[in-house]
Write a protein that holds these residues in place. Structure first.
Motif, short mmCIF file in Angstrom:
data_model
loop_
_atom_site.label_atom_id
_atom_site.label_comp_id
_atom_site.label_asym_id
_atom_site.label_seq_id
_atom_site.Cartn_x
_atom_site.Cartn_y
_atom_site.Cartn_z
N ASP A 368 12.65 20.81 25.13
CA ASP A 368 11.42 20.34 26.03
C ASP A 368 11.30 18.73 25.42
OD1 ASP A 368 9.46 20.56 27.43
OD2 ASP A 368 7.95 21.49 25.50
N GLY A 369 11.00 18.26 26.48
CA GLY A 369 10.58 16.78 26.60
C GLY A 369 11.64 15.81 26.48
N MET A 370 13.06 16.35 26.56
CA MET A 370 14.06 15.29 26.72
C MET A 370 13.91 14.45 27.89
SD MET A 370 17.65 16.98 25.34
CE MET A 370 18.12 17.18 23.82
N LYS A 371 14.08 13.19 27.90
CA LYS A 371 13.98 12.22 28.92
C LYS A 371 15.44 12.08 29.60
CE LYS A 371 12.54 7.79 30.34
NZ LYS A 371 11.50 8.22 31.43
N VAL A 372 15.57 12.09 30.95
CA VAL A 372 16.71 11.92 31.74
C VAL A 372 16.95 10.26 31.76
CG1 VAL A 372 17.58 11.87 34.01
CG2 VAL A 372 16.20 13.70 33.22
N GLU A 373 18.08 9.94 31.20
CA GLU A 373 18.34 8.22 31.17
C GLU A 373 18.66 7.98 32.76
OE1 GLU A 373 19.02 4.55 30.01
OE2 GLU A 373 18.08 6.43 29.33
N GLY A 374 19.08 8.81 33.34
CA GLY A 374 19.48 8.55 34.86
C GLY A 374 20.24 9.75 35.54
N TYR A 375 19.91 10.00 36.91
CA TYR A 375 20.44 11.07 37.67
C TYR A 375 20.76 10.43 38.97
CZ TYR A 375 15.89 12.02 39.33
OH TYR A 375 14.81 11.89 39.70
N GLN A 376 21.87 11.34 39.55
CA GLN A 376 22.04 10.91 40.86
C GLN A 376 22.20 12.41 42.04
OE1 GLN A 376 26.05 9.48 41.41
NE2 GLN A 376 26.05 9.27 43.54
N LEU A 377 21.25 12.18 42.76
CA LEU A 377 21.34 13.35 43.62
C LEU A 377 22.30 13.37 44.66
CD1 LEU A 377 19.16 15.72 44.18
CD2 LEU A 377 18.39 14.24 46.18
N THR A 378 23.24 14.64 44.47
CA THR A 378 24.31 14.57 45.23
C THR A 378 24.38 16.22 46.05
OG1 THR A 378 25.77 13.42 43.94
CG2 THR A 378 26.95 14.77 45.34
N ALA A 379 24.65 16.34 47.27
CA ALA A 379 24.74 17.45 48.08
C ALA A 379 25.78 18.24 47.72
CB ALA A 379 24.77 17.21 49.71
N THR A 380 25.79 19.51 47.60
CA THR A 380 26.81 20.42 47.28
C THR A 380 27.72 20.23 48.53
OG1 THR A 380 24.93 21.97 46.21
CG2 THR A 380 27.33 22.80 46.77
N PRO A 381 28.95 20.19 48.15
CA PRO A 381 30.15 20.11 49.14
C PRO A 381 30.24 21.63 49.56
CG PRO A 381 31.00 20.22 46.77
CD PRO A 381 29.59 20.26 46.50
#
Length: 381
Positions: A368-381
């Motif tokens: 709980d509370g972990m921060k996301v450093e970065g993420y990329q939104l990708t559509a499911t193939p």
């Protein structure tokens, strides 16, 4: 990277997220020194509403719609077996023959007794006719006539009794030929030619099953029965399917759906359960008496929120998901489960909102509370 498709909605999106946790890989900071960073890719999914079906399973025993034990009605030696185990027979077809010689003789004796009583009746009638003129001319008293009339009535009753005994002998004679009371399939035949048969035998000669339709008997607990009765009468969309399915011993589903058409009417005091009966058509005669299977009841849940089972983490008796917030941190959110549909859990209203994003799997790797450093939104193939 290859992304995992959601198990309950083909349009679900997956997000590889980079979490700042303990050291595994290395990168350089602004001073050119190495710092420890771990990259962890976990799939996420957006919560959506959909229709779901929950199932209830009950072990059942299968019986033919008509299941008849074939037993002898007279005693005697089994003379001939006219059918084989597994044969299909028509109603009235000859199945077994019992030695009839003793019954032939009994019938002859009964017929002879009838002839004797007929002769006695005729003599009594002649005696009455002989006495009548004497009574008319007052040669003899009426007492003699009354005696003659009484003898005539006795003779008539004796004839009726003899004819009844003859009828019984004829019936016994017919019972030496055991015929099929219904159409159906012959079961095991434990008896052999030469065995002595009697009405008091513990086991039948065979069992005859009519299996164009079969009954499946199963039991459910008192609480489940109350739920079943309430849902059966529910007029809302959240109802039980009136048809039930049957899973066979090899795991296949019977080709015909059935209906629950009867119940025992009372709860067994010893087990706290009630027995119900489901009826199925059996056009290919695949189901036989003695088979077992599982009855499947289905309840429809229209327009409900669902999440994958793997997205749930349990702490004591509570269930949680990890919600991805707008500030790129994860939040542990308690949820209440109202049912299971396939590989998904159905959530109660108000715990989550449609469109929110949760961690789909690997929830044991985050806190709980972990921060996301970065993420990329990708559509499911």
């Amino acid at each position: 990277m290859r992304l995992i498709k959601s198990i309950f909605n083909e349009n679900i999106l997956l997000i590889p997220i980079i979490l700042m946790i303990s050291s595994v890989n290395y990168s350089c900071d602004s001073k050119g020194e190495q710092v420890e960073v771990e990259t962890l890719s976990l799939p996420v999914t957006t919560v959506q509403k959909d229709s779901a079906v929950t199932t209830f399973e009950y072990l059942g025993a299968i019986e033919g719609k008509v299941n008849v034990e074939i037993r002898p009605q007279v005693e005697g030696l089994l003379d001939k077996i006219h059918v084989d185990e597994g044969d299909f027979v028509e109603k009235g077809q000859l199945l077994f023959s019992i030695n009839s010689l003793p019954y032939v003789e009994r019938l002859k004796n009964a017929q002879a007794a009838v002839e004797v009583e007929k002769a006695k009746l005729e003599n009594a009638k002649i005696e009455m006719e002989r006495l009548q003129p004497l009574i008319d001319h007052e040669v003899i008293s009426e007492v003699q006539m009354k005696t003659a009339q009484s003898n005539y009535e006795v003779a008539k009753a004796s004839l009726s009794q003899a004819e009844a005994l003859k009828g019984t002998s004829q019936i016994d004679m017919q019972f030496t030929q055991i015929k099929a009371p219904v159409s159906g399939y012959i079961g095991l035949i434990p008896m052999r030619v030469g065995n002595l048969l009697s009405k008091g035998d513990d086991e039948p000669i065979t069992t005859l099953s009519e299996i164009s339709e079969v009954y499946v008997y199963f039991a459910m607990s008192e609480s489940n029965y109350l739920f079943y009765k309430r849902m059966k009468e529910d007029s809302t969309a959240r109802r039980l399917n009136p048809n039930v399915k049957l899973i066979l011993a090899d795991g296949t589903i019977h080709s015909e759906e059935g209906i629950i058409d009867a119940d025992a009417g009372q709860i067994d005091r010893n087990t706290g359960a009630i027995t119900l009966r489901a009826k199925f058509n059996n056009p290919d005669k695949l189901l036989r008496s003695g088979n077992t299977g599982k009855i499947i009841l289905e309840q429809v849940h229209p327009n409900v929120l669902m999440v994958p089972q793997e997205s749930i983490t349990k702490i004591q008796d509570k269930n949680f998901v990890f919600l991805l917030k707008a500030d790129s941190t994860v939040k542990r959110q308690e949820v209440n489960i109202s049912g299971k549909a396939g590989q998904n859990y159905i959530l109660k209203e108000g715990d989550l909102s449609e469109g929110e994003t949760i961690i789909q799997s690997g929830v044991n790797k985050i806190k709980d509370g972990m921060k996301v450093e970065g993420y990329q939104l990708t559509a499911t193939p």
